[in-house]
Motif scaffolding. Structure first.
Motif, short mmCIF file in Angstrom:
data_model
loop_
_atom_site.label_atom_id
_atom_site.label_comp_id
_atom_site.label_asym_id
_atom_site.label_seq_id
_atom_site.Cartn_x
_atom_site.Cartn_y
_atom_site.Cartn_z
N ASP A 1 0.81 -1.23 0.00
CA ASP A 1 0.00 0.00 0.00
C ASP A 1 0.84 1.27 0.00
OD1 ASP A 1 -2.29 -1.57 0.05
OD2 ASP A 1 -2.41 -1.58 2.24
N GLY A 2 1.83 1.34 -0.87
CA GLY A 2 2.62 2.55 -1.00
C GLY A 2 3.75 2.69 -0.01
N SER A 3 3.96 1.68 0.83
CA SER A 3 5.03 1.73 1.82
C SER A 3 5.97 0.55 1.65
CB SER A 3 4.46 1.71 3.24
OG SER A 3 3.71 2.86 3.51
N LEU A 4 7.23 0.75 2.01
CA LEU A 4 8.15 -0.35 2.24
C LEU A 4 8.16 -0.62 3.73
CD1 LEU A 4 11.26 0.51 0.01
CD2 LEU A 4 9.47 -1.17 -0.44
N ILE A 5 7.74 -1.81 4.11
CA ILE A 5 7.71 -2.19 5.52
C ILE A 5 8.93 -3.07 5.78
CG2 ILE A 5 6.38 -3.23 7.38
CD1 ILE A 5 3.86 -2.70 5.79
N ILE A 6 9.79 -2.63 6.68
CA ILE A 6 11.06 -3.29 6.94
C ILE A 6 11.10 -3.78 8.38
CG2 ILE A 6 13.57 -2.97 7.09
CD1 ILE A 6 13.39 -0.99 4.84
N ALA A 7 11.53 -5.03 8.57
CA ALA A 7 11.66 -5.61 9.90
C ALA A 7 13.13 -5.77 10.24
CB ALA A 7 10.95 -6.96 9.98
N CYS A 8 13.52 -5.29 11.43
CA CYS A 8 14.87 -5.46 11.95
C CYS A 8 14.79 -6.23 13.26
CB CYS A 8 15.55 -4.12 12.17
SG CYS A 8 15.92 -3.21 10.67
N GLY B 1 13.92 -4.69 18.62
CA GLY B 1 13.29 -5.16 17.40
C GLY B 1 12.35 -4.08 16.89
N THR B 2 12.42 -3.80 15.59
CA THR B 2 11.70 -2.64 15.05
C THR B 2 11.08 -2.96 13.70
OG1 THR B 2 13.34 -1.20 16.13
CG2 THR B 2 11.90 -0.18 14.50
N ILE B 3 9.91 -2.40 13.49
CA ILE B 3 9.27 -2.43 12.17
C ILE B 3 9.16 -0.98 11.69
CG2 ILE B 3 7.17 -2.91 10.88
CD1 ILE B 3 6.72 -5.31 12.65
N TYR B 4 9.67 -0.72 10.49
CA TYR B 4 9.66 0.63 9.91
C TYR B 4 8.68 0.69 8.75
CZ TYR B 4 14.22 1.24 12.25
OH TYR B 4 15.24 1.31 13.16
N TYR B 5 8.00 1.84 8.63
CA TYR B 5 7.25 2.19 7.43
C TYR B 5 8.04 3.25 6.68
CZ TYR B 5 2.80 -0.02 8.81
OH TYR B 5 1.81 -0.91 9.14
N LEU B 6 8.48 2.93 5.47
CA LEU B 6 9.18 3.88 4.63
C LEU B 6 8.31 4.24 3.42
CD1 LEU B 6 11.58 2.78 6.31
CD2 LEU B 6 12.97 2.92 4.23
N ASN B 7 8.28 5.52 3.09
CA ASN B 7 7.63 5.92 1.85
C ASN B 7 8.36 5.26 0.68
OD1 ASN B 7 7.31 7.68 -0.66
ND2 ASN B 7 5.86 8.67 0.70
N GLU B 8 7.65 4.57 -0.18
CA GLU B 8 8.30 3.79 -1.23
C GLU B 8 8.99 4.65 -2.29
OE1 GLU B 8 5.47 1.39 -3.28
OE2 GLU B 8 4.27 3.09 -4.02
#
Length: 336
Positions: free
Chosen positions: A177-184, A194-201
């Motif tokens: 949905d328009g985001s890159l969701i990244i899990a660390c 531990g983190t989940i990021y929402y990045l604008n794609e």
């Protein structure tokens, strides 16, 4: 009367000889400002974070007079330098203008500046070094003749988020949905959770992030998130110890799993049907020793040679994949 008339004429001749006609010598003529053709274009295209430099060549028609420069961006003064130096920090289309002025007048040159996303076409790559330091890279697809596919310089996460630390041990990424969701996975400490990021794609700028200090074992490694999220739906996040949490992509909320309560191998396959709410997920249940599925959020179901079984009906020997090494037949990410 004649004497008076002659005296008047002599006086006028004296006044005339004292006036210096500068026009005939060129010292008082208007000096028009001319911007040389081709030194400024009508439109400029740059990528985000790139720097545009414009240095116009200017001449004056009669003699050089002191010049002042004004560069405007969206009707606001940006610079008064002779060159325009602009860093494209924000995507968008900007209406610009150069104004050059001397004591005789001024000249104007309007132009358009487009700041574009460099991440429209290419390959996004996650990596981490031996110490677990995370890095986000992007390989640009060839757009200009003579410039081949190439990686952007440096870490794209740090470049676009200079004040945001990137958690260690980056593990997974999905586009939703328009985001890159990244899990660390992180180190599980206060400084490196531990983190989940929402990045604008299009910009790789962090728009939201989630940590869960209330859950010490939240070290995400795989995300069961389809390409099209659905409001009110929660998706499984697999952690390092094999446990699962449920995550709402629209609300950014995390909770212990209500469906996948076993422990699972470090793999997850996602099949997205292309429309919101349509997806299938596959996990390998370590305790049962078989492949389980979530079908559009329902289940889990376990594969048998006859039909899908519920977990209480399934034993290792009844599972269709019993005895197989899941690594050999498991696809980490199915194509949409």
């Amino acid at each position: 009367m004649k004497i008076r008339y002659m005296l008047l004429m002599c006086g006028l001749l004296c006044l005339t000889s004292c006036f210096k006609d500068e026009t005939t010598e060129g010292t008082g003529a208007i000096s028009e400002i001319i911007i040389e053709d081709g030194t400024i274009k009508d439109t400029y295209e740059i990528d985000k974070n790139d720097t545009l430099v414009i240095t116009p060549k200017v001449r004056q028609t009669t003699r050089d007079k002191a010049l002042s420069y004004t560069w405007e961006v969206d009707q606001k003064v940006y610079s008064t330098d002779t060159s325009f130096v602009y860093v494209g920090n924000m995507l968008g289309t900007y209406q610009c203008r150069l104004i050059i002025e001397n004591e005789d007048g001024k000249t104007f040159f309007p132009f358009t500046l487009n700041v574009n996303s460099p991440y429209e076409e290419g390959i996004t790559v996650l990596s981490c070094d031996e110490e677990g330091k995370s890095m986000l890279s992007f390989m640009l697809k060839q757009r200009d003749t003579g410039i081949e596919d190439h990686f952007e310089q440096g870490d794209c996460f740090a470049l676009n988020n200079p004040d945001e630390p990137f958690a260690s041990h980056v593990a997974d990424m999905v586009q939703c949905d328009g985001s890159l969701i990244i899990a660390c996975r992180g180190e599980g400490t206060t400084a490196d959770p531990g983190t989940i990021y929402y990045l604008n794609e299009k910009t790789f700028v962090v728009e939201n992030m989630l940590t869960a200090p209330e859950y010490p074992d939240f070290k995400p490694t795989r995300m069961g998130i389809p390409a099209n999220g659905s409001a009110g739906s929660s998706y499984p996040i697999l952690c390092e110890n094999g446990s699962v949490y449920e995550f709402s992509t629209t609300e950014g909320a995390l909770a212990p799993a209500t469906k996948l309560k076993s422990t699972y191998a470090q793999a997850c396959a996602v099949y997205s049907g292309g429309s919101a709410g349509k997806y299938d997920l596959l996990f390998w249940d370590n305790q049962v020793g078989g492949l389980c599925l979530l079908l559009n959020g329902y289940g889990p179901y376990y594969c048998s040679s006859t039909y899908l079984l519920t977990r209480d009906q399934c034993v290792g020997s009844a599972n269709y994949f019993n005895g197989l090494d899941f690594v050999t037949m498991f696809i980490p990410r199915l194509p949409a």
